[in-house]
Design a protein around this motif. Structure first.
Motif, mmCIF file in Angstrom:
data_model
loop_
_atom_site.group_PDB
_atom_site.id
_atom_site.type_symbol
_atom_site.label_atom_id
_atom_site.label_comp_id
_atom_site.label_asym_id
_atom_site.label_seq_id
_atom_site.Cartn_x
_atom_site.Cartn_y
_atom_site.Cartn_z
ATOM 1 N N GLY A 128 -37.554 0.735 -24.321
ATOM 2 C CA GLY A 128 -38.605 1.185 -23.418
ATOM 3 C C GLY A 128 -39.969 0.708 -23.852
ATOM 4 O O GLY A 128 -40.105 -0.230 -24.653
ATOM 5 N N SER A 159 -42.026 4.384 -20.485
ATOM 6 C CA SER A 159 -40.706 4.258 -19.868
ATOM 7 C C SER A 159 -39.626 4.211 -20.939
ATOM 8 O O SER A 159 -39.894 3.892 -22.100
ATOM 9 N N SER A 186 -32.934 4.095 -18.454
ATOM 10 C CA SER A 186 -32.778 5.256 -17.576
ATOM 11 C C SER A 186 -31.780 6.280 -18.090
ATOM 12 O O SER A 186 -31.894 7.453 -17.767
ATOM 13 N N SER A 192 -33.804 8.902 -19.756
ATOM 14 C CA SER A 192 -34.949 9.488 -19.056
ATOM 15 C C SER A 192 -34.750 10.989 -18.881
ATOM 16 O O SER A 192 -33.642 11.504 -18.911
ATOM 17 N N ARG A 205 -38.639 3.822 -11.071
ATOM 18 C CA ARG A 205 -37.836 2.877 -11.835
ATOM 19 C C ARG A 205 -38.372 1.456 -11.714
ATOM 20 O O ARG A 205 -38.819 1.036 -10.662
ATOM 21 N N TYR A 239 -35.413 0.584 -16.423
ATOM 22 C CA TYR A 239 -36.283 1.576 -17.054
ATOM 23 C C TYR A 239 -36.728 2.651 -16.083
ATOM 24 O O TYR A 239 -37.077 2.371 -14.933
ATOM 25 N N VAL A 285 -39.679 5.297 -15.429
ATOM 26 C CA VAL A 285 -41.087 5.430 -15.802
ATOM 27 C C VAL A 285 -41.460 6.906 -15.867
ATOM 28 O O VAL A 285 -41.172 7.675 -14.953
ATOM 29 N N ASN A 286 -42.108 7.293 -16.972
ATOM 30 C CA ASN A 286 -42.585 8.668 -17.145
ATOM 31 C C ASN A 286 -44.046 8.712 -16.709
ATOM 32 O O ASN A 286 -44.956 8.513 -17.511
ATOM 33 N N MET A 304 -44.966 -0.790 -13.691
ATOM 34 C CA MET A 304 -44.772 0.594 -14.143
ATOM 35 C C MET A 304 -46.034 1.418 -13.950
ATOM 36 O O MET A 304 -45.992 2.540 -13.445
#
Length: 186
Positions: free
Chosen positions: A48, A62, A65, A68, A76, A80, A82-83, A114
């Motif tokens: 990430g 990120s 997944s 996550s 996404r 990945y 994304v936070n 992202m």
């Protein structure tokens, strides 16, 4: 010219150059703030990206997944997740006090897919490009697939100088980038 952006393929050395330019600016008495994006690796494998402020605070941007957090809308990019909350809580406050005083450089590494899930980030970048007293040193991805609106806006601005970073020039382009940033501060 007011802003300097680096572009190039992933992994070519844009963030490394940004960090070196920041060090040079600080050494010459220029105030630098902002953030960069850094790969996170486990056992040699990229899992990430983190967002890291120039003062050393770090937050998750990120992760693959499978790693996550569950719940909420998932953003996404490829494999990945994304936070967005983590990114916004770390990056957005940096825009508040970035340009107090003179001779300021604000680092935005990067304006990428992202980060562009955040509407608040898009607004903050546009306000900084248009109305702030400081210069941006940033990175943008090379055009690939569907154009990213904000990236294309940056690319087409008259007050932006763009450097294409390649494996061939990444070790020799540093002085040109420093000179361009210094020119922006005049």
């Amino acid at each position: 010219m007011k802003h300097v952006f680096l572009t190039g393929v992933p992994g070519v050395g844009k963030t490394t150059l940004v960090k070196k330019v920041c060090d040079a600016m600080v050494s010459s008495g220029v105030s630098v703030s902002g953030f960069y994006t850094e790969e996170v690796r486990e056992r040699g494998r990229r899992v990430g990206f983190d967002v890291v402020t120039l003062t050393g605070d770090r937050g998750r941007l990120s992760r693959l997944s499978a790693e996550s957090a569950a719940g909420g809308r998932e953003y996404r990019v490829g494999q990945y997740a994304v936070n967005l909350q983590s990114f916004e809580s770390l990056a957005l406050p940096l825009f508040k006090n970035m340009c107090e005083g003179s001779k300021r450089v604000f680092v935005i590494d990067e304006i990428g897919k992202m980060e562009l899930f955040s509407q608040a980030f898009i607004r903050a970048v546009r306000q900084t490009l248009d109305g702030s007293s400081c210069s941006i040193l940033g990175t943008i991805p090379v055009p690939k697939g569907k154009p990213l609106t904000l990236v294309e806006e940056v690319r087409s601005r008259q007050d932006v100088k763009i450097f294409m970073v390649t494996k061939e020039n990444r070790d020799t382009i540093f002085d040109d980038i420093v000179s361009a940033v210094q020119e922006c501060l005049k």
